[in-house]
Design an enzyme around this catalytic site. Structure first.
Site, PDB file in Angstrom:
ATOM      1  N   ASP A 280     -16.928  52.916  -3.559  1.00 17.85           N
ATOM      2  CA  ASP A 280     -16.676  54.404  -3.037  1.00 17.85           C
ATOM      3  C   ASP A 280     -18.215  55.123  -3.278  1.00 17.85           C
ATOM      4  O   ASP A 280     -18.994  54.383  -3.924  1.00 17.85           O
ATOM      5  CB  ASP A 280     -15.898  55.201  -4.164  1.00 17.85           C
ATOM      6  CG  ASP A 280     -15.073  56.184  -3.572  1.00 17.85           C
ATOM      7  OD1 ASP A 280     -15.715  56.920  -2.289  1.00 17.85           O
ATOM      8  OD2 ASP A 280     -13.994  56.640  -3.802  1.00 17.85           O
TER       9      ASP A 280
HETATM   10  C1  BGC Z   1     -14.029  59.650  -1.400  1.00 16.26           C
HETATM   11  C2  BGC Z   1     -13.672  58.355  -0.296  1.00 16.26           C
HETATM   12  C3  BGC Z   1     -14.484  58.820   0.935  1.00 16.26           C
HETATM   13  C4  BGC Z   1     -15.906  58.909   0.437  1.00 16.26           C
HETATM   14  C5  BGC Z   1     -16.639  59.363   1.673  1.00 16.26           C
HETATM   15  C6  BGC Z   1     -15.349  59.690  -1.637  1.00 16.26           C
HETATM   16  O1  BGC Z   1     -15.679  60.746  -2.487  1.00 16.26           O
HETATM   17  O2  BGC Z   1     -13.388  58.985  -2.678  1.00 16.26           O
HETATM   18  O3  BGC Z   1     -12.254  58.278  -0.258  1.00 16.26           O
HETATM   19  O4  BGC Z   1     -14.336  57.815   1.845  1.00 16.26           O
HETATM   20  O5  BGC Z   1     -16.075  59.958  -0.442  1.00 16.26           O
HETATM   21  O6  BGC Z   1     -16.410  60.536   2.220  1.00 16.26           O
END
Ligand code: BGC
Length: 750
Positions: free
Chosen positions: A288
């Site tokens: 993530d």
């Molecule tokens: C989120 C993810 C997301 C990523 C990219 C993170 O803050 O938890 O679900 O895909 O950001 O935007």
């Protein structure tokens, strides 16, 4: 000069044709020696993705390998590399290797539609949110959901989706509940699997997230989640296991939190023992955004790729390989997995070509899915559907229902065309954690259905004024909302902004009050006994209002069922309060170095899910707690009768029974099957093991057949590190909700 020549060519057709033909004959020579090089052997599509990936890895330099291990940065989140210049504007971009004909990876968030279309000057359809998708219990709809997202990603130039959210709704106040598929691992896993299949069928790399146990947003970068292995495997991990098995998702995103002491993105148990060994996952694991915390530990644990930038998986990783701290074989495995995912999903053989999104087609699909996702929770006789020919006056109240419907925020946010519907056109640019209303107006959609009725709107900000309007009308429809987003949790399941008082006051003024909820989580309803009808519309997407109006006026018969329990109060939840992080475990807004502190590791705080496998209805069943509306519940304008259950044991236990439509409207019934395991296994009273959605005309009966996957009847044996089906007596129950199961048959399984 050039302009002059162009004008001459356009006005002289003969000259134009000669020049055009000459250009055609010159064309091959002009494209130069590049085209003469024989195609790379791995471009042979008849080879397997494994073979093709292995061939590329052999040709790669160390720097090329490292370049695939990380993204190039994301605006507003840490350092951004100049290489991101070729990014398509999504959340992640990995540079390609043109020398080897390997394209870059263009990633976009895509939970209920493609994100960031606003800032990129594009358009995306907003589907109903993911929880609404799960409320359809419809695998075909789920496939269409994913296929639409896949098509729009491709049209916008992306080749990888960051959707596939399937964290179990263990904590319904989690601000991302709307991004997930509810509280049951079988329903959530099957539905998310079908969504990802739909995405990948468009030749877009699919992703399933957030692995694992990121079940609250508060302190997500620091929290250490404690849970025993059996509970983990039988709940949150099971949803992912089923989702992966159904879809072969090419990517898995590991989550921000720690699990039993180690960050999920450097957790050997999760990434290697379970995911790559036990589940035989062949794709790649990406962190993530900002969820990577080390080189050696993360790599050995099984993290293949860092997003969004190269804090650990760039130069530092290269040095670790050169010094022997990370074995070359480990590096090659990460790279091979990433390439394999690209070949398997088809993004190398069939790269996206930018085109105009099919707006009209998207709206039709969004509406069709919304119509199958809105749950009728209560309906006093004669209340719904409304008969437009008999309706003289109607009061429409609250939640900006004159202009739009609310949507879910954070990285799932889809940008509405024209901007936030409650702001003047052109001023509604989407900002992080702002409430965004989509321009789908319930007031307009209702007016279109009842053109002869007097329909008036009240914003609901003054309950007395709203009640006065309601009193003077035949029927009052109150819209109420509960907004949620990534990066926050709900304080409680109560409706905010005095909406409970508004509903109670309107209901007291008009006995024919209908409540429409636009929420991403369950809400409590102290007024439930006072109103005539309740509809849960979730975050209903681009065409929510039109779908809703079709249900309200009976053009569509409701069929959706709850994928999540609505409890009576917060006090009935396994944890009356969400554990909040201490200040030292948080990053402050406006702290420019927050990404650094997060990467280095914020001090942990503890959350212990001692309810374990008892998530959602399993908790309320086991604890004997009454609920407001149970899991699997939803009404229709017709009625159904269940009879004749027959259970045939076998490798897959098979159940057959008859469902009859006993009313006078055609409808679709979701027939649910639960199993109660032998008492010796100490499991909650029952678990969902299958379902079938049956379409029935008035008076029609159909025999339904449900095959039960043995995994759904198994328990996880930690000592043997394996699933096992315990011999004994299994009760199978069938019916229309987790609390209405008229059919029961007990069978002994060996
Ligand atoms: C989120 C993810 C997301 C990523 C990219 C993170 O803050 O938890 O679900 O895909 O950001 O935007």
């Amino acid at each position: 000069m050039a302009m002059h020549r162009a004008r001459t060519l356009r006005t002289n057709p003969v000259l134009f044709i000669i020049v055009f033909l000459a250009a055609q004959s010159l064309a091959p020579a002009q494209t130069g020696p590049q085209d003469k090089t024989p195609p790379k052997p791995w471009m042979n599509a008849s080879l397997s993705p494994d073979e093709r990936a292995a061939m590329v890895v052999k040709e790669m330099t160390l720097d090329e390998k490292i370049s695939l291990l990380h993204g190039t940065g994301m605006r507003g989140l840490g350092p951004v590399s100049p290489l991101s210049v070729d990014s398509n504007g999504g959340a992640g971009y990995v540079v390609g290797i043109p020398r080897l004909a390997i394209p870059g990876i263009q990633m976009s968030d895509a939970a209920y539609g493609v994100r960031q279309s606003g800032e990129n000057g594009r358009y995306s359809t907003a589907l109903p949110d993911c929880l609404a998708g799960a409320a359809t219990w419809d695998l075909e709809a789920a496939h269409e959901y994913g296929a639409l997202i896949g098509r729009e990603l491709r049209a916008q130039g992306y080749n990888m989706s960051l959707g596939g959210g399937v964290n179990l709704a263990r904590e319904p106040r989690n601000g991302r509940t709307f991004e997930y598929m509810g509280e049951d691992p079988v329903l959530a896993g099957k539905m998310v699997g079908e969504v990802i299949k739909g995405v990948q069928a468009q030749h877009v790399i699919g992703d399933i997230k957030h692995y694992a146990l990121n079940d609250q947003e508060s302190g997500r970068n620091a929290v250490n989640v404690n849970m025993d292995k059996r509970s983990m495997r039988e709940s949150d991990l099971l949803a992912l296991e089923i989702g992966l098995r159904e879809s072969n998702s090419a990517a898995v995103m590991c989550s921000y939190n720690r699990v039993n002491g180690d960050y999920a993105c450097e957790n050997k148990y999760l990434l290697t023992d379970v995911l790559k060994k036990d589940w035989k996952f062949k794709g790649f694991v990406l962190s993530d955004w900002g969820g990577t915390h080390s080189v050696v530990k993360a790599s050995a644990a099984g993290l293949d790729h860092e997003e969004p930038a190269e804090i650990f998986y760039g130069d530092a990783f290269k040095k670790a390989v050169e010094s022997g701290k990370v074995p070359k074989s480990e590096l090659d495995d990460h790279v091979r997995r990433i390439l394999r995912a690209m070949f398997a999903a088809g993004v190398i053989d069939d790269p996206p070509e930018k085109s105009v999104v099919d707006v009209v087609g998207g709206l039709e699909i969004a509406q069709k899915i919304a119509e199958q996702s809105i749950v009728l929770l209560k309906n006093e006789p004669g209340q719904l559907p409304l008969d437009a020919s008999k309706l003289h006056s109607l009061a429409v109240i609250g939640a900006h229902s004159d202009v739009g419907m609310i949507s879910g925020g954070g990285s799932a946010q889809v940008d509405p065309p024209g901007g936030n519907a409650i702001l003047p056109p052109g001023q509604g640019r989407t900002k992080w954690q702002e409430k965004i209303w989509f321009p789908t107006s319930p007031l307009k959609a209702i007016k279109a259905k009842a053109p002869n009725a007097t329909i008036e709107y009240d914003p609901g900000t003054d309950p007395s004024a709203a009640a006065d309007l309601a009193k003077a009308a035949d029927v009052a429809i109150v819209f109420a909302y509960q907004w949620e987003s990534e990066g926050m949790d709900l304080e409680s399941l109560s409706l905010p902004e005095n909406q409970d008082a508004l509903i109670a006051k309107v209901a007291a003024a008009n006995p024919h009050t209908i409540v429409v909820l636009e929420t991403g989580s369950p809400v409590t309803m102290p007024w439930a006994g006072q109103v005539g009808s309740i509809l849960e519309a979730w975050y209903a997407g681009s065409r929510g209002a039109e779908a809703l109006a079709n249900l309200i006026f009976g053009e569509v018969n409701p069929s959706a069922k709850l994928p999540i329990t609505f409890p009576k109060s917060d006090a009935d939840l396994p944890h009356p309060n969400i554990v909040k992080p201490p200040v030292r475990s948080t990053s402050k807004d406006g702290d420019h170095d927050a990404w650094k502190r997060i990467a280095e590791g914020l001090p942990a705080f503890q959350v212990t899910y001692d309810e374990g496998v008892k998530v959602g209805y399993k908790w309320y069943d086991a604890e004997n707690k009454q609920v407001l509306f149970p899991f699997g519940y939803g009404l229709s304008y017709t009625s159904y009768q269940y009879s004749g259950l027959k259970v045939t044991p076998g490798n897959n236990v098979r159940l057959t029974f008859t469902v009859k439509n006993t009313g006078d409207r055609a409808g679709a019934e979701i027939a649910e099957v639960y199993a109660a395991l032998p008492a010796s296994v100490a499991e909650p009273p029952k678990r969902l093991v299958g379902w079938s959605k049956v379409r029935l005309n008035p008076g029609e009966s159909k025999e339904v057949s449900v095959e039960v996957d043995p995994l759904y009847l198994s328990v996880f044996n930690v000592d043997r590190d394996a699933w096992e089906l315990i011999p004994g007596d299994y009760a199978f129950l069938a019916g229309g909700s987790s609390q209405s199961l008229p059919l029961k048959e007990t069978t002994s399984l060996k």
